[in-house]
Write an enzyme that holds these catalytic residues in place. Sequence first.
Site, PDB file in Angstrom:
ATOM      1  N   LYS A  92       0.827  -1.211   0.000  1.00  0.00           N
ATOM      2  CA  LYS A  92       0.000   0.000   0.000  1.00  0.00           C
ATOM      3  C   LYS A  92       0.861   1.260   0.000  1.00  0.00           C
ATOM      4  O   LYS A  92       0.619   2.200  -0.763  1.00  0.00           O
ATOM      5  CB  LYS A  92      -0.926   0.015   1.211  1.00  0.00           C
ATOM      6  CG  LYS A  92      -1.809   1.267   1.255  1.00  0.00           C
ATOM      7  CD  LYS A  92      -2.341   1.495   2.653  1.00  0.00           C
ATOM      8  CE  LYS A  92      -2.918   2.899   2.735  1.00  0.00           C
ATOM      9  NZ  LYS A  92      -2.256   3.743   3.695  1.00  0.00           N
ATOM     10  N   ASP A 139      -6.622   0.526   1.618  1.00  0.00           N
ATOM     11  CA  ASP A 139      -6.426   0.311   3.048  1.00  0.00           C
ATOM     12  C   ASP A 139      -7.672  -0.371   3.603  1.00  0.00           C
ATOM     13  O   ASP A 139      -8.592  -0.722   2.865  1.00  0.00           O
ATOM     14  CB  ASP A 139      -6.128   1.625   3.773  1.00  0.00           C
ATOM     15  CG  ASP A 139      -7.247   2.651   3.617  1.00  0.00           C
ATOM     16  OD1 ASP A 139      -8.348   2.287   3.126  1.00  0.00           O
ATOM     17  OD2 ASP A 139      -7.028   3.818   3.986  1.00  0.00           O
TER      18      ASP A 139
END
Length: 236
Positions: free
Chosen positions: A121, A139
């Site tokens: 991420k 997320d």
Amino acid sequence: MRRQDKADRIRAILASLYPEPPIPLDHRDPYTLLVAVLLSAQCTDARVNQVTPGLFARADAPAAMAALDEHEIRACIRSCGLAPAKAKNIRALSQILCERHGGEVPADLEALEALPGVGHKTASVVMAQAFGVPTFPVDTHIHRLAGRWGLSRARNVVETELDLKKLFPRESWNHLHLQIIYFGREHCPARGHDLTQCPICGWAASQRRIREEMGAARTPAAARRAASHPPPASPE
């Protein structure tokens, strides 16, 4: 409604609400963005933006950061949480950038993911926001919203990212990542959310999802807490 139809309508709503979503983390270049994103793990963007000016006043480039003692870095970032691990990773990745990448942040997803403390991420955010490469960082909150909206039934963020990439045009990924983040903060929080009143959940969420989430807010424990704190009596 077909999943693709939902995605198209959601994209239009988000574009109207956030036509040019700003990058929430203050930074000056790819390196300061990389450090800021690393600091944002389990920490609010607002807190990171309070911390980074002091840190970057000490060191805002890989060579300068690598020259700092780990304890100096930790002192600057203490209020972000997980400071010992983050300080160790910031110093280590700064050393690697100097030794292997000429003191520059590589515009390469795999090279970024190889850096200490940089997961998929974080690497995706840097690729999108520093280098303009289309990615779709997911997320836990984006994962939750994708489930609420019926865009994905994935069990984890990796699978959700793949589902979202199939539904949305590649050129929209970077904006959509930020648009969903802002929408989640302003309209679609993780807890205490009335899905029926949400501008997207109100029509996109399934009745089963609405029952499940709204019912979770009315568990026996929640009912007992409500009973122990009754609302004030209305005036006569």
